[in-house]
Design an enzyme around this catalytic site. Structure first.
Site, PDB file in Angstrom:
ATOM      1  N   ASP A   1       0.867  -1.180   0.000  1.00 39.96           N
ATOM      2  CA  ASP A   1       0.000   0.000   0.000  1.00 39.96           C
ATOM      3  C   ASP A   1       0.898   1.223   0.000  1.00 39.96           C
ATOM      4  O   ASP A   1       1.207   1.791   1.047  1.00 39.96           O
ATOM      5  CB  ASP A   1      -0.909  -0.023   1.228  1.00 39.96           C
ATOM      6  CG  ASP A   1      -1.991   1.050   1.176  1.00 39.96           C
ATOM      7  OD1 ASP A   1      -2.159   1.645   0.097  1.00 39.96           O
ATOM      8  OD2 ASP A   1      -2.651   1.279   2.196  1.00 39.96           O
ATOM      9  N   SER A  18      -0.112 -11.253  -0.909  1.00 36.88           N
ATOM     10  CA  SER A  18      -0.748 -10.073  -0.327  1.00 36.88           C
ATOM     11  C   SER A  18      -0.840 -10.285   1.179  1.00 36.88           C
ATOM     12  O   SER A  18      -1.519 -11.201   1.642  1.00 36.88           O
ATOM     13  CB  SER A  18      -2.143  -9.853  -0.919  1.00 36.88           C
ATOM     14  OG  SER A  18      -2.788  -8.767  -0.289  1.00 36.88           O
ATOM     15  N   ASN A  19      -0.145  -9.448   1.945  1.00 32.91           N
ATOM     16  CA  ASN A  19      -0.097  -9.613   3.406  1.00 32.91           C
ATOM     17  C   ASN A  19      -1.195  -8.779   4.053  1.00 32.91           C
ATOM     18  O   ASN A  19      -0.930  -7.779   4.724  1.00 32.91           O
ATOM     19  CB  ASN A  19       1.288  -9.221   3.932  1.00 32.91           C
ATOM     20  CG  ASN A  19       1.467  -9.572   5.391  1.00 32.91           C
ATOM     21  OD1 ASN A  19       0.650 -10.279   5.968  1.00 32.91           O
ATOM     22  ND2 ASN A  19       2.530  -9.078   5.988  1.00 32.91           N
ATOM     23  N   GLY A  55      -3.284 -14.026   6.200  1.00 33.49           N
ATOM     24  CA  GLY A  55      -4.048 -13.439   7.278  1.00 33.49           C
ATOM     25  C   GLY A  55      -3.166 -13.138   8.477  1.00 33.49           C
ATOM     26  O   GLY A  55      -1.966 -13.399   8.469  1.00 33.49           O
ATOM     27  N   HIS A  62      -8.648 -21.015 -12.632  1.00 31.51           N
ATOM     28  CA  HIS A  62      -9.269 -22.338 -12.792  1.00 31.51           C
ATOM     29  C   HIS A  62      -9.197 -22.859 -14.227  1.00 31.51           C
ATOM     30  O   HIS A  62      -9.604 -23.984 -14.499  1.00 31.51           O
ATOM     31  CB  HIS A  62     -10.729 -22.297 -12.333  1.00 31.51           C
ATOM     32  CG  HIS A  62     -11.162 -23.545 -11.618  1.00 31.51           C
ATOM     33  ND1 HIS A  62     -10.544 -24.762 -11.803  1.00 31.51           N
ATOM     34  CD2 HIS A  62     -12.140 -23.758 -10.697  1.00 31.51           C
ATOM     35  CE1 HIS A  62     -11.129 -25.680 -11.062  1.00 31.51           C
ATOM     36  NE2 HIS A  62     -12.098 -25.095 -10.368  1.00 31.51           N
ATOM     37  N   ASP A  82      -6.379 -26.815 -11.046  1.00 35.14           N
ATOM     38  CA  ASP A  82      -7.553 -27.395 -10.396  1.00 35.14           C
ATOM     39  C   ASP A  82      -7.345 -27.396  -8.886  1.00 35.14           C
ATOM     40  O   ASP A  82      -6.260 -27.103  -8.376  1.00 35.14           O
ATOM     41  CB  ASP A  82      -7.848 -28.806 -10.912  1.00 35.14           C
ATOM     42  CG  ASP A  82      -6.641 -29.718 -10.793  1.00 35.14           C
ATOM     43  OD1 ASP A  82      -5.928 -29.650  -9.770  1.00 35.14           O
ATOM     44  OD2 ASP A  82      -6.383 -30.500 -11.728  1.00 35.14           O
TER      45      ASP A  82
END
Length: 537
Positions: A404, A454-455, A479, A507, A511
């Site tokens: 960010d 992405s932290n 997370g 996708h 898979d």
């Protein structure tokens, strides 16, 4: 022989600092060879040569401020030797559209062929991206006959990479628009014609110079002088951006730097002055509004809606995310990872890393273990062609990390993580994080990513559904780490550090089973970090 006009290098950017010349006067250069490095408010940008030729003049010194749409250097092409001689003769009547004129500090324009004098100039569409030769005219912001100011948005054009806003090189009046909306415009060809304000009213500005201060009814003649004075005031791009954000006039600010350069401290000091002046200058009637008028203003203020345009990095992110979400079928896979042992190992190694000048966070462990897991599941480090008929397996694992930053969300990437040491990854993570937060990430650091992290947990989130950073095929959101109860091998409840991760996969080629097995391998390295030693090259 022609001037290379500094193109638009970012939405809203009107000038930049010349950091370094990569060539000298007299040098022979190849097409797309780097010529100069310039620094904007957002990033360090490399300017390439438009074609093969010889550099005959550099218009700026290192450290100077260069204006967008103004000449940067003079270049003689391979086949221009005969043309330059012809231009030296006084009988030459039709200058080439490329603006082959004696070098001046003016933007790249040429005289319109349908005028009897030189009042009208053509605005030449500059380079708007490496390899881009044409663009679509999306929306005109002005009409023929409109008055325009310097740096005013004139037209929005769309390339195959982004939407670009074209601004006016100087104040004047638009006389002709060469393209309709949805038409294709060629780079280095005329986009619109205009009459600069200093040429549009030459008689009024020169006829009575002694009466100019007393004539309050001639704002058109006063505006060019103000614009010219503003251009001569030295200030860095960051300072000019601060001035624009607060709707100030650079000419009203007293510069305390060398040669009158306006510094950031000067702008902040100027902002403090208006707050103190109204109290001493206001009349008693003005300082004590009636209750009725105060209530009306408060009621009107409650109904106001602040409108802020989406531009710059935010606009680029919006377009990219819409494309990714609408063209790539995403699926989400979440897992819990016990990072208790990893945290303990990091604490042991942190002191030694700091002694070597490195800051060891958990991110280097996440990246290094991911690069190892990719070796067994290379489809996670691949990309597909446009029509999804081929999978291209990539030899390097360039792991991006969402930051960010000062100018919005960006994803710089650490190159070749598989070949770096843990300290090497840590140093790159620290460098890219600092560059992103200060708005100075280079284009090279933003390109070539193969898989992203992405932290989101750094802000407190636990679960997320990340959007793939196309053309990559996978991204993981980390997370926050929580202390949670777990059963040990003997059935006793113990406290463990649990990290929740959420994967998004393409996708079309990945898979659920593949991403689950890949995540299990990555998880095994993080839960038992010493096992990574067996697989490091």
């Amino acid at each position: 022989m022609s001037d290379f006009i500094l193109p638009d290098i970012g939405e809203g950017i009107v000038e930049c600092e010349l950091v370094k010349w990569l060539v000298s006067e007299g040098d022979l250069i190849e097409e797309d060879q780097p010529v100069a490095e310039v620094m904007t408010d957002k990033a360090l940008v490399e300017i390439p040569a438009p074609y093969k030729g010889r550099v005959t003049r550099l218009y700026h010194k290192e450290g100077d401020i260069a204006k967008v749409h103004a000449p940067l250097f003079e270049l003689v092409g391979e086949d221009d030797s005969g043309d330059s001689v012809a231009q030296a003769t006084p009988d030459a009547k039709e200058p080439q559209p490329s603006g082959e004129q004696p070098p001046t500090p003016a933007p790249k324009t040429v005289s319109a062929p349908n005028q009897g004098d030189d009042a009208t100039e053509d605005f030449i569409l500059p380079d708007i991206g490496e390899g881009i030769v044409e663009c679509e005219v999306v929306e005109w912001r002005v009409a023929e006959g409109d008055e325009i100011e310097e740096d005013q948005p004139v037209v929005d054009v769309m390339t195959d990479k982004a939407m670009v806003e074209i601004t006016a090189p100087k104040a004047g009046r638009v006389t002709k628009l060469y393209h309709q909306q949805q038409e294709m415009a060629q780079v280095h060809s005329p986009l619109f014609a205009f009459i600069p304000r200093e040429r549009d009213e030459p008689v009024e500005s020169k006829a009575k110079p002694s009466q100019a201060p007393a004539q309050d009814s001639a704002p058109a003649a006063a505006q060019p002088a103000t614009a010219q004075n503003r251009q001569r005031i030295p200030a860095s791009p960051a300072v000019r951006r601060l001035v624009r954000e607060h709707s100030l006039n650079l000419a009203d600010i007293n510069g305390s730097g060398k040669d009158g350069r306006v510094l950031k401290a000067d702008v902040l000091a100027h902002l403090e002055k208006p707050a103190a002046q109204p109290a001493s200058q206001a009349t008693p009637a003005e300082s004590k509004p009636t209750p009725a008028s105060d209530g009306r203003r408060r009621a009107a203020g409650e109904q106001e809606v602040r409108v802020e345009p989406i531009k710059g990095m935010k606009a680029a992110m919006a377009r990219k995310m819409v494309t990714s979400a609408s063209t790539i079928p995403h699926f989400i896979y979440s897992e819990d990872i016990d990072v208790t042992d990893l945290l303990a190992l990091r604490e042991k190694l942190k002191v030694e890393a700091e002694a070597r000048g490195s800051r060891l966070t958990l991110m280097p462990f996440f990246m290094k273990s991911m690069a190892l897991a990719v070796q067994d599941f290379p489809v996670l480090n691949s990309r597909v062609n446009d029509d999804c008929t081929e999978i291209h397996y990539l030899s390097q694992c360039n792991i991006g990390m969402a930051v960010d930053g000062k100018s919005g969300l960006i994803v710089p990437n650490v190159k070749s993580v598989e070949s770096l040491t843990l300290l090497g990854v840590a140093d790159e993570v620290a460098r890219l994080t600092e560059a992103a937060r200060s708005g100075r990430v280079s284009q090279e650091d933003l390109q070539g990513g193969t898989i992203s992290i992405s932290n989101i947990g750094a802000l407190g989130g636990t679960y997320a559904s990340p959007i793939i950073n196309a053309p990559e095929v996978a991204i993981v959101a980390l997370g926050r780490t929580q202390k949670l109860p777990r059963f040990d091998a003997s059935g006793q409840v113990v406290e463990r550090a649990i990290l929740t991760v959420s994967w998004a996969g393409d996708h079309r080629i990945i898979d659920g089973g593949t991403i689950a097995r890949f995540c299990n391998r990555w998880k095994s390295y993080l839960e038992s970090p010493q096992s990574m030693l067996l697989h490091m090259g």
